[in-house]
Design an enzyme around this catalytic site. Structure first.
Site, short mmCIF file in Angstrom:
data_model
loop_
_atom_site.label_atom_id
_atom_site.label_comp_id
_atom_site.label_asym_id
_atom_site.label_seq_id
_atom_site.Cartn_x
_atom_site.Cartn_y
_atom_site.Cartn_z
N ASP A 100 -72.44 48.35 45.13
CA ASP A 100 -71.26 47.47 44.47
C ASP A 100 -70.21 48.55 44.48
O ASP A 100 -68.85 48.37 44.49
CB ASP A 100 -71.64 47.09 43.24
CG ASP A 100 -72.33 45.78 43.23
OD1 ASP A 100 -72.11 45.17 44.08
OD2 ASP A 100 -73.15 45.55 42.40
N LYS A 117 -80.76 43.08 38.00
CA LYS A 117 -80.18 44.33 38.65
C LYS A 117 -80.46 45.46 37.82
O LYS A 117 -80.80 46.60 38.48
CB LYS A 117 -78.50 44.31 38.85
CG LYS A 117 -78.07 43.52 39.88
CD LYS A 117 -76.50 43.67 39.97
CE LYS A 117 -75.76 42.95 41.27
NZ LYS A 117 -74.45 42.89 41.41
#
Ligand code: NAP
Length: 291
Positions: free
Chosen positions: A114, A77
């Site tokens: 997220d 990520k």
């Protein structure tokens, strides 16, 4: 209801992928393939295990293969930030990308869903949480997205990051300082996160993996008598769906929020980036319940 029928693959089937390592236990293929199927979209989502050294080639391959969207997971990520053409403001603030949108001209846009996925299950409790103290346990990648989301959506009076390595919590605090104009962020070592801090918090978030299968009896905060009815207690862990942290919350009258809601929320936001359509949540929940 019978088994879901896989969509017929054809030369025009479009591809979305997950890049991570490992990916074997990912729920994302279930989520996105159920959504494609429910909307009748001629698309398929595959999980690709990509070793760290292969990440640049895999990202360049998205453009080369005409993949229309990708998710990125552990451990890529952060690394992927420098491999895309531009970032959304959220991805830039969080310093991590979990969604790539491949635009029609091949531009790779790195997004982070997220934060929006975290906030979605809190919408019903927004009035009771806004302007109140909050605590996050853990200071890794997910904690940074959660802290950004809480600062932006709830304007807490105080937001404490408690990590077993205090320096890790401090690093997170410095990274998010530009988004904390009122100076509400504080970093503490987990063992310093004593009773008043936890009791005063109206939102308490587990952003550590503690409590995940195969250790469902572990909890990041064993002093459950600190929990009470004015709190929302949110566990990012989603396997098992009911962790000990959440069971302790229920016993002491707090409102429990499990990680599955965030998982679906971040997936729904990615899906919308790629397709321009809302994710059919009922079909997705049904598919997840069957796996
Ligand atoms: P990460 O970057 O590895 O960070 C984990 C954090 O937890 C670190 O601060 C780590 O500290 C701490 N930690 C680990 N084991 C601990 C222990 N035994 N006691 C106390 N602290 C401990 O992981 P992440 O990406 O932030 O993910 C954290 C959790 O959130 C995972 O369970 C992940 O599956 C979950 N998650 C859920 C969603 C969702 O959609 N529901 C989304 C993202 C993440 P050290 O560095 O000292 O180990």
């Amino acid at each position: 209801m019978g088994e879901p029928v896989p969509p017929a693959l054809s030369p025009s089937t479009r591809l979305a992928v997950l890049l991570g390592d490992p990916v074997a236990h990912s729920r994302s293929p279930t989520i996105h393939n159920a959504a494609f199927r429910a909307l009748g979209l001629d698309a398929v989502y595959l999980a690709c295990r990509v070793a760290s050294g292969d990440l640049p080639a895999a990202v360049a391959g998205l453009r080369a293969l005409g993949v229309f969207g990708a998710n990125v997971t552990i451990p890529h990520k952060e690394t992927v930030v420098s491999l895309v053409d531009r970032l959304t403001p959220e991805a830039e603030a969080i310093g991590a990308v979990n969604t790539i949108v491949v635009e029609t001209d091949g531009t790779l846009v790195g997004a982070n869903t997220d934060a929006v996925g975290f906030v979605q299950p809190l919408v019903p409790f927004e009035r009771q949480l806004r302007g109140q103290p909050a605590v996050i346990l853990g200071a890794g990648g997910a904690a940074r997205a959660v802290a950004y989301a809480i600062l932006a959506a709830l304007q807490p009076s105080r937001l404490t990051i408690a990590a077993r390595q205090r320096e890790q919590a401090e690093t997170l605090l410095y990274a998010l300082a530009p988004y904390d104009p009122r100076g509400v962020l504080h970093a503490v070592a987990l063992e310093e996160a004593a009773v008043p801090m936890i009791r005063e918090a109206r939102l308490l978030v587990n952003a550590t993996p503690v409590g995940m299968a195969p250790h469902p009896e572990a909890t990041p905060w064993p002093h459950a008598t600190d929990f009470h009815a004015e709190q929302v207690i949110y566990d990012l862990v989603y396997a098992p769906a009911e962790t000990r942290f959440l069971r302790d919350a229920v016993v002491h009258g707090a409102i429990p929020v499990g990680g599955l809601a965030m998982l679906i929320g971040q997936g729904a936001a990615a899906f919308e980036h790629w397709t321009g359509q809302a994710m059919p949540l009922d079909a997705v929940r049904l598919a997840l319940a069957g796996t």
